[in-house]
Write an enzyme that holds these catalytic residues in place. Structure first.
Site, PDB file in Angstrom:
ATOM      1  N   TYR A 305      35.784   5.097  46.971  1.00  0.00           N
ATOM      2  CA  TYR A 305      35.426   4.829  45.574  1.00  0.00           C
ATOM      3  C   TYR A 305      34.743   6.062  44.990  1.00  0.00           C
ATOM      4  O   TYR A 305      33.790   6.582  45.553  1.00  0.00           O
ATOM      5  CB  TYR A 305      34.503   3.615  45.526  1.00  0.00           C
ATOM      6  CG  TYR A 305      34.031   3.197  44.154  1.00  0.00           C
ATOM      7  CD1 TYR A 305      34.735   3.524  43.001  1.00  0.00           C
ATOM      8  CD2 TYR A 305      32.886   2.440  43.999  1.00  0.00           C
ATOM      9  CE1 TYR A 305      34.302   3.119  41.750  1.00  0.00           C
ATOM     10  CE2 TYR A 305      32.437   2.029  42.749  1.00  0.00           C
ATOM     11  CZ  TYR A 305      33.153   2.376  41.629  1.00  0.00           C
ATOM     12  OH  TYR A 305      32.719   1.981  40.389  1.00  0.00           O
ATOM     13  N   CYS A 306      35.279   6.552  43.841  1.00  0.00           N
ATOM     14  CA  CYS A 306      34.674   7.677  43.116  1.00  0.00           C
ATOM     15  C   CYS A 306      34.576   8.888  44.036  1.00  0.00           C
ATOM     16  O   CYS A 306      35.560   9.314  44.621  1.00  0.00           O
ATOM     17  CB  CYS A 306      33.319   7.246  42.553  1.00  0.00           C
ATOM     18  SG  CYS A 306      32.514   8.457  41.491  1.00  0.00           S
ATOM     19  N   LEU A 307      33.398   9.458  44.193  1.00  0.00           N
ATOM     20  CA  LEU A 307      33.211  10.621  45.049  1.00  0.00           C
ATOM     21  C   LEU A 307      33.587  10.312  46.490  1.00  0.00           C
ATOM     22  O   LEU A 307      34.074  11.187  47.228  1.00  0.00           O
ATOM     23  CB  LEU A 307      31.759  11.085  44.961  1.00  0.00           C
ATOM     24  CG  LEU A 307      31.330  12.330  45.742  1.00  0.00           C
ATOM     25  CD1 LEU A 307      32.247  13.497  45.471  1.00  0.00           C
ATOM     26  CD2 LEU A 307      29.892  12.685  45.401  1.00  0.00           C
TER      27      LEU A 307
END
Length: 574
Positions: A305-307
């Site tokens: 998720y994301c980074l």
């Protein structure tokens, strides 16, 4: 990159403390670039002067129509942008508020023309100037002042000023909480381990950077391929395990999957030298090794998720390069792999800005959440700043706290070395998409990834714009199922079945198929109502084996005995 002397570090860190961690040199360069090129563009100046005269004439015509037909009957001379809700209330159509907000919108349109299309201005500088102009204009929006906001004036009249008294109380409370470094009001109703992050599980691994949580199965049998979730360390992991009704992890466990999730440590000064390689080694690979021991022989559905998704992409490329076939699939949520067009967040990432942040982090050892918050809030200044100020201080309405808002207030820090590497290697240099990002001393290529990929973008994402996330299509030849869901960077992911007004588009690019650009994909993708979670669960199920008995949780024989109950220790650290 040039190393800074200790004196330069002190000077830049002191400057960052005054400017809110934003580089004044970067802003000044942008304004000088725009202003000097505008002065040298008489044609553009002529166009702007003509536009100003045209708008003045339009506004005068609107004023005449208001006087003749009445304010409510006059046709607006300019409509606000589709997402601009500031003037949606019917009170704005009454005199003189209709004239004020129409004049404001015309002025906003003029500045859009003035800051764009000036010949010779560097693209980054043009975007910065346009963004800064919007921020300044928002300050003077008639909706932000009591005397020029008809909704606030009506509320004040109806309540005899009680709304303003409540607003003053909210202001005092907010100031006191800020000075005492306390969370916003209502956060106490969402305690970690009691109200949020309550999915049953056990911590089976703890090292200096993360804890690995193995969640307790709720079905008699599970798919043999476990799911490893890698959240971003710019946030605490439990956005994926909020309240029981909107916990993605609980949902996945209920679908018959064995779920593991990394909970990152909130770093302090002691972790200042942890870099991206440490997040790979102590985070992803340490977690994967543990799962391999707990569920021997099973391949893993890796989810980032994301980074955390960016980190997972790097790890998957390194594994493909080295012939490591322990993964069954990749799932990436709002995760960028190409940073050439990162969206408006790129406004705050250039050499001057990164150097300033590096000096600040070098002095204190990490980047605090509040040093990042200002930039994120300005990206959505109306939603995150002005609408809240109007609601609380003018209307006397404090929005009730919910689990997502409470999670957002539970902030984290970023280690100095890791964040500097992340900003330079990915945002500034775009090393990952260009095939220059090194892992274990050698560069990796996303083109080596052939695992099936499930990628999710969100329509109103200001952190990882969906068109940027979509670029994985031309970086990897793998089968790629792309989902575009309604909502923003966080709310679009926390989109449980039954959530009102949710929909998504989905289309799969099979391995070997030609490239389809983002606009063409948008036209061709199938639109579906509801949450995208069942779509993902079915995608995982198709790529999983016949259900088997669940693996033991924290079995001593695996070498990973139970250390603690979920949600563990690290997530509770301030």
């Amino acid at each position: 990159m040039h190393a800074l002397s200790p004196l330069d570090v002190q000077a830049r860190a002191a400057l960052a403390g005054v400017t809110g961690s934003l580089s004044p040199q970067s802003a000044l360069l942008a304004w000088v670039d725009w202003a000097t090129h505008l002065v040298a563009s008489p044609g553009k100046q002529s166009d702007l002067a003509a536009l100003a005269l045209e708008q003045a004439s339009t506004l005068a015509g609107y004023l005449r129509e208001c006087m003749i037909a009445g304010p409510g009957q006059a046709h607006a001379c300019i409509e606000p942008p589709a997402r601009d809700r500031r003037f949606a209330a019917p009170e704005w159509r009454s005199w003189p508020f209709n004239l004020w907000h129409q004049a404001f919108l015309l002025n906003q349109r003029w500045w859009e023309a003035a800051t764009g299309g000036v010949p010779g201005v560097e693209r980054h500088h043009e975007t910065m100037v346009a963004f800064a102009a919007r921020q300044w204009l928002d300050v003077f929006s008639p909706g932000n002042q009591l005397a020029t906001n008809p909704v606030a004036l009506r509320r004040t009249f109806e309540e005899g000023g009680a709304n303003l008294r409540r607003g003053l109380g909210y202001l005092v409370d907010n100031i006191e909480r800020r000075l005492a470094q306390q969370p916003p009001a209502g956060v106490e109703s969402f305690q970690v381990g009691r109200d949020v992050a309550v999915t049953p599980g056990k911590v089976v691994l703890r090292n200096r950077l993360m804890e690995l949580i193995q969640y307790t199965p709720t079905t008699a049998q599970v798919h043999p391929e476990p799911v490893l979730v890698i959240p971003a360390w710019i946030m605490k992991y439990y956005i994926l395990d909020l309240s029981p009704h909107d916990s993605l992890i609980r949902y996945l466990v209920a679908q018959g999957f064995t779920v593991f999730c990394i909970s990152w440590k909130n770093p302090g000064v002691e972790e200042r030298e942890l870099g991206m390689d440490d997040y790979l080694a102590l985070g992803f690979w340490a977690g994967l090794d543990a799962i391999n021991a707990i569920a021997p022989g099973a391949k893993v559905h890796a989810t980032g998720y994301c980074l955390g998704g960016t980190l997972l992409s790097i790890a998957a490329a390194a594994m493909a390069r080295d012939g490591d076939d322990r993964l069954a699939s990749l799932s990436l949520f709002t995760a960028q792999t190409d940073f050439s067009e990162p969206g408006e967040l790129g406004l705050f990432i250039d050499e001057s800005q990164v150097t300033l942040l590096e000096a600040q982090m070098q002095q204190q050892g990490y980047l605090r959440a509040d040093q990042m918050a200002g930039a994120f809030q300005m990206l959505r200044s109306y939603d995150l700043i002005w609408s809240r100020l109007i609601s609380e201080y003018l209307l006397g309405e404090r929005q009730p706290m919910n689990d997502l808002m409470a999670w957002n207030a539970d902030t984290t820090r970023m280690p100095a070395k890791m964040h500097a590497q992340y900003l330079r290697r990915l945002f500034l240099n775009d090393d990952l998409s260009e095939g220059r990002y090194p892992v274990r001393g050698r560069p990796v290529s996303l083109g080596d990834i052939t695992l099936p990929v499930f990628s999710v973008g969100t329509e109103s994402d200001h952190v990882a714009p969906w068109r940027s996330v979509y670029k994985l299509h031309y970086l990897s030849p793998a089968e790629l199922t792309f989902v575009l869901t309604t909502g923003g960077h966080n709310a679009g992911i926390v989109s449980e079945p039954g959530h009102p007004r949710r929909s998504y588009r989905v289309k799969t690019r099979h391995q070997g198929e030609g490239y389809l650009d983002a606009d063409a994909w948008l036209e061709a993708a199938m639109r579906k109502e509801g949450s995208w979670w069942p779509e993902w669960s079915q995608w995982l199920r198709v790529r999983s084996g016949t259900p088997v008995d669940p693996p033991d949780t924290g079995a001593a024989a695996s070498g990973y005995p139970v250390i603690d109950d979920a949600p563990g220790r690290y997530v509770r650290e301030p």
